[in-house]
Design a protein around this motif. Structure first.
Motif, PDB file in Angstrom:
ATOM      1  N   SER A   1     -13.073  -3.690 -11.859  1.00  0.00           N
ATOM      2  CA  SER A   1     -11.654  -3.640 -12.221  1.00  0.00           C
ATOM      3  C   SER A   1     -11.079  -2.338 -11.700  1.00  0.00           C
ATOM      4  O   SER A   1     -11.502  -1.257 -12.113  1.00  0.00           O
ATOM      5  N   MET A   2     -10.124  -2.438 -10.791  1.00  0.00           N
ATOM      6  CA  MET A   2      -9.583  -1.204 -10.211  1.00  0.00           C
ATOM      7  C   MET A   2      -8.123  -1.332  -9.808  1.00  0.00           C
ATOM      8  O   MET A   2      -7.676  -2.381  -9.340  1.00  0.00           O
ATOM      9  N   SER A   3      -7.388  -0.247 -10.054  1.00  0.00           N
ATOM     10  CA  SER A   3      -6.013  -0.120  -9.583  1.00  0.00           C
ATOM     11  C   SER A   3      -6.047   0.682  -8.293  1.00  0.00           C
ATOM     12  O   SER A   3      -6.740   1.700  -8.208  1.00  0.00           O
ATOM     13  N   ILE A   4      -5.289   0.246  -7.306  1.00  0.00           N
ATOM     14  CA  ILE A   4      -5.347   0.846  -5.977  1.00  0.00           C
ATOM     15  C   ILE A   4      -3.959   1.307  -5.564  1.00  0.00           C
ATOM     16  O   ILE A   4      -3.010   0.517  -5.558  1.00  0.00           O
ATOM     17  N   ASP A   5      -3.851   2.577  -5.240  1.00  0.00           N
ATOM     18  CA  ASP A   5      -2.576   3.158  -4.806  1.00  0.00           C
ATOM     19  C   ASP A   5      -2.731   3.694  -3.395  1.00  0.00           C
ATOM     20  O   ASP A   5      -3.297   4.756  -3.181  1.00  0.00           O
ATOM     21  N   THR A   6      -2.254   2.917  -2.431  1.00  0.00           N
ATOM     22  CA  THR A   6      -2.173   3.389  -1.046  1.00  0.00           C
ATOM     23  C   THR A   6      -0.726   3.229  -0.579  1.00  0.00           C
ATOM     24  O   THR A   6      -0.464   2.852   0.564  1.00  0.00           O
ATOM     25  N   ALA A   7       0.203   3.503  -1.505  1.00  0.00           N
ATOM     26  CA  ALA A   7       1.639   3.391  -1.239  1.00  0.00           C
ATOM     27  C   ALA A   7       2.003   1.973  -0.813  1.00  0.00           C
ATOM     28  O   ALA A   7       1.633   1.019  -1.474  1.00  0.00           O
ATOM     29  N   CYS A   8       2.673   1.826   0.321  1.00  0.00           N
ATOM     30  CA  CYS A   8       3.215   0.525   0.717  1.00  0.00           C
ATOM     31  C   CYS A   8       2.146  -0.528   0.975  1.00  0.00           C
ATOM     32  O   CYS A   8       2.437  -1.726   0.939  1.00  0.00           O
ATOM     33  N   SER A   9       0.921  -0.116   1.237  1.00  0.00           N
ATOM     34  CA  SER A   9      -0.143  -1.077   1.544  1.00  0.00           C
ATOM     35  C   SER A   9      -1.010  -1.400   0.334  1.00  0.00           C
ATOM     36  O   SER A   9      -2.041  -2.067   0.467  1.00  0.00           O
ATOM     37  N   SER A  10      -0.624  -0.964  -0.856  1.00  0.00           N
ATOM     38  CA  SER A  10      -1.495  -1.061  -2.040  1.00  0.00           C
ATOM     39  C   SER A  10      -2.008  -2.470  -2.294  1.00  0.00           C
ATOM     40  O   SER A  10      -3.208  -2.676  -2.525  1.00  0.00           O
ATOM     41  N   SER A  11      -1.124  -3.467  -2.287  1.00  0.00           N
ATOM     42  CA  SER A  11      -1.556  -4.820  -2.619  1.00  0.00           C
ATOM     43  C   SER A  11      -2.441  -5.414  -1.529  1.00  0.00           C
ATOM     44  O   SER A  11      -3.373  -6.180  -1.821  1.00  0.00           O
ATOM     45  N   LEU A  12      -2.184  -5.054  -0.271  1.00  0.00           N
ATOM     46  CA  LEU A  12      -3.039  -5.536   0.821  1.00  0.00           C
ATOM     47  C   LEU A  12      -4.439  -4.933   0.727  1.00  0.00           C
ATOM     48  O   LEU A  12      -5.444  -5.622   0.951  1.00  0.00           O
ATOM     49  N   VAL A  13      -4.518  -3.659   0.381  1.00  0.00           N
ATOM     50  CA  VAL A  13      -5.822  -3.022   0.233  1.00  0.00           C
ATOM     51  C   VAL A  13      -6.541  -3.594  -0.982  1.00  0.00           C
ATOM     52  O   VAL A  13      -7.761  -3.791  -0.964  1.00  0.00           O
ATOM     53  N   ALA A  14      -5.792  -3.889  -2.049  1.00  0.00           N
ATOM     54  CA  ALA A  14      -6.397  -4.526  -3.226  1.00  0.00           C
ATOM     55  C   ALA A  14      -6.989  -5.879  -2.851  1.00  0.00           C
ATOM     56  O   ALA A  14      -8.102  -6.230  -3.270  1.00  0.00           O
ATOM     57  N   LEU A  15      -6.253  -6.641  -2.059  1.00  0.00           N
ATOM     58  CA  LEU A  15      -6.762  -7.937  -1.597  1.00  0.00           C
ATOM     59  C   LEU A  15      -8.033  -7.760  -0.778  1.00  0.00           C
ATOM     60  O   LEU A  15      -9.006  -8.514  -0.939  1.00  0.00           O
ATOM     61  N   HIS A  16      -8.045  -6.779   0.097  1.00  0.00           N
ATOM     62  CA  HIS A  16      -9.220  -6.499   0.928  1.00  0.00           C
ATOM     63  C   HIS A  16     -10.439  -6.195   0.052  1.00  0.00           C
ATOM     64  O   HIS A  16     -11.542  -6.701   0.301  1.00  0.00           O
ATOM     65  N   GLN A  17     -10.246  -5.383  -0.974  1.00  0.00           N
ATOM     66  CA  GLN A  17     -11.362  -5.040  -1.858  1.00  0.00           C
ATOM     67  C   GLN A  17     -11.857  -6.265  -2.613  1.00  0.00           C
ATOM     68  O   GLN A  17     -13.064  -6.437  -2.835  1.00  0.00           O
ATOM     69  N   ALA A  18     -10.940  -7.142  -3.005  1.00  0.00           N
ATOM     70  CA  ALA A  18     -11.331  -8.374  -3.688  1.00  0.00           C
ATOM     71  C   ALA A  18     -12.154  -9.266  -2.764  1.00  0.00           C
ATOM     72  O   ALA A  18     -13.179  -9.845  -3.173  1.00  0.00           O
ATOM     73  N   VAL A  19     -11.721  -9.390  -1.524  1.00  0.00           N
ATOM     74  CA  VAL A  19     -12.451 -10.195  -0.549  1.00  0.00           C
ATOM     75  C   VAL A  19     -13.857  -9.639  -0.346  1.00  0.00           C
ATOM     76  O   VAL A  19     -14.848 -10.393  -0.319  1.00  0.00           O
ATOM     77  N   ARG A  20     -13.967  -8.329  -0.212  1.00  0.00           N
ATOM     78  CA  ARG A  20     -15.281  -7.716  -0.009  1.00  0.00           C
ATOM     79  C   ARG A  20     -16.198  -7.957  -1.219  1.00  0.00           C
ATOM     80  O   ARG A  20     -17.401  -8.179  -1.066  1.00  0.00           O
ATOM     81  N   ALA A  21     -15.640  -7.903  -2.419  1.00  0.00           N
ATOM     82  CA  ALA A  21     -16.453  -8.122  -3.619  1.00  0.00           C
ATOM     83  C   ALA A  21     -16.981  -9.550  -3.666  1.00  0.00           C
ATOM     84  O   ALA A  21     -18.136  -9.792  -4.064  1.00  0.00           O
ATOM     85  N   LEU A  22     -16.164 -10.515  -3.248  1.00  0.00           N
ATOM     86  CA  LEU A  22     -16.610 -11.904  -3.218  1.00  0.00           C
ATOM     87  C   LEU A  22     -17.655 -12.122  -2.129  1.00  0.00           C
ATOM     88  O   LEU A  22     -18.636 -12.849  -2.318  1.00  0.00           O
ATOM     89  N   GLU A  23     -17.448 -11.500  -0.978  1.00  0.00           N
ATOM     90  CA  GLU A  23     -18.395 -11.651   0.124  1.00  0.00           C
ATOM     91  C   GLU A  23     -19.771 -11.074  -0.239  1.00  0.00           C
ATOM     92  O   GLU A  23     -20.807 -11.627   0.116  1.00  0.00           O
ATOM     93  N   SER A  24     -19.771  -9.971  -0.964  1.00  0.00           N
ATOM     94  CA  SER A  24     -21.031  -9.298  -1.301  1.00  0.00           C
ATOM     95  C   SER A  24     -21.703  -9.886  -2.524  1.00  0.00           C
ATOM     96  O   SER A  24     -22.858  -9.555  -2.817  1.00  0.00           O
ATOM     97  N   GLY A  25     -20.986 -10.728  -3.269  1.00  0.00           N
ATOM     98  CA  GLY A  25     -21.543 -11.281  -4.497  1.00  0.00           C
ATOM     99  C   GLY A  25     -21.340 -10.389  -5.706  1.00  0.00           C
ATOM    100  O   GLY A  25     -21.863 -10.663  -6.786  1.00  0.00           O
ATOM    101  N   GLU A  26     -20.583  -9.314  -5.535  1.00  0.00           N
ATOM    102  CA  GLU A  26     -20.313  -8.409  -6.659  1.00  0.00           C
ATOM    103  C   GLU A  26     -19.464  -9.098  -7.724  1.00  0.00           C
ATOM    104  O   GLU A  26     -19.504  -8.728  -8.895  1.00  0.00           O
TER     105      GLU A  26
END
Length: 293
Positions: A167-192
């Protein structure tokens, strides 16, 4: 790893009266201009307005994409006391509503998700509601910290739905939601995580952002974005929120889910040093990211 990821649930709130994905699609198809202005009573825009950007503490524009209702919230539905709800950042309240609706859209009963390895990844960058509290320290109570800390935006969902994945909040300014999506995809790919909620939220609740961006000449004085146009003179701020429920494509097919879309790949990098300052995009680095993805 490069496993395809399925979007099986969606929910959103956007300017122009949009309360679901179908309405958002219609707004886009009709090319609706949803830009209006921050309501005068939200934080006293008339007091902070001045045409000269050099005027201390003032903004030359309050043009924005605005949600119809940022205050409404059924606290009783979520078992939250009126006192705590009043101190909760409306961004947290909106995320709770969107997560519930996204689970329903996915055909996944929200209460049935308790104890599951569902990860939560939220893009959130605005501390506006907390800044309002800083204007009056006497208004702070025991709920102020959890109500206004950005890290709790994601954990509010994990706590309320009893989700046991990352569970994480991600602040990268204008790209925050895209980076959050990327992290979610990586977690699913890795089985986390077995499933994931990914999304973003932004509400304009304090004059700080308008004043600061006016000083930097970032905001369009005409109140309209003209991306890639020679007449562009800045951008327009907006508010809204969206949440998607994600599974690996293989699992979504096995579960017989409705699949709204498939994510074939994601990627993240940084522009590093760019000419013109830290807020100026780096075209070469962004093009390199697109090639990598």
């Amino acid at each position: 790893m490069n496993e395809k990821i399925a979007i099986v649930g969606m929910a959103c709130r956007f300017p122009g009266g949009v309360t679901n994905p179908d309405e958002f699609w219609e707004l886009l198809r009709n090319e609706t201009d949803a830009v209006t202005e921050i309501p005068a009573g939200r934080f006293g825009t008339d007091f902070y307005r001045h045409p000269n950007k050099r005027e201390p503490g003032r903004s030359y524009t309050f043009a924005a994409g605005v949600l119809d209702d940022v205050a409404g919230f059924d606290a009783n539905f979520f078992g939250i006391s009126p006192r705590e709800a009043a101190q909760m950042d409306p961004q947290q309240r909106l995320l709770l509503e969107l997560a519930w609706e996204a689970f329903e859209d996915a055909g996944m009963p929200p209460r049935a998700q308790r104890g599951t390895r569902c990860g939560v990844y939220v893009g959130v960058a605005s501390p506006d509601y907390g800044n309002r509290s800083m204007d009056d320290l006497s208004a702070i109570d025991p709920y102020s910290a959890t109500g206004n800390t950005l890290s709790i935006a994601s954990n509010r969902l994990s706590y309320w739905f009893d989700l046991r994945g990352p569970s994480m909040s991600i602040d990268t300014a204008c790209s925050s939601s895209l980076v959050a999506l990327h992290q979610a995809v990586r977690a699913l790919e890795s089985g986390e995580a077995d499933t994931a909620i990914a999304g973003g939220v932004n509400l304009l609740l304090h004059p700080f952002g308008f004043v600061a961006f006016s000083k930097a000449s970032m905001l369009s004085p005409r109140g309209r974005c003209r991306a890639f146009d020679a007449t562009a003179d800045g951008y327009v701020r907006a508010e809204g929120g969206a949440v998607v429920v994600l599974k690996t494509l293989a699992r979504a097919l096995a579960d017989g889910d409705t699949i709204h879309a498939v994510i074939a790949g994601t990627g993240v990098n940084s522009d590093g040093f760019s000419q013109g300052g830290i807020s100026v995009p780096g075209a070469a680095a962004q093009a390199d990211l697109l090639r990598t993805v």
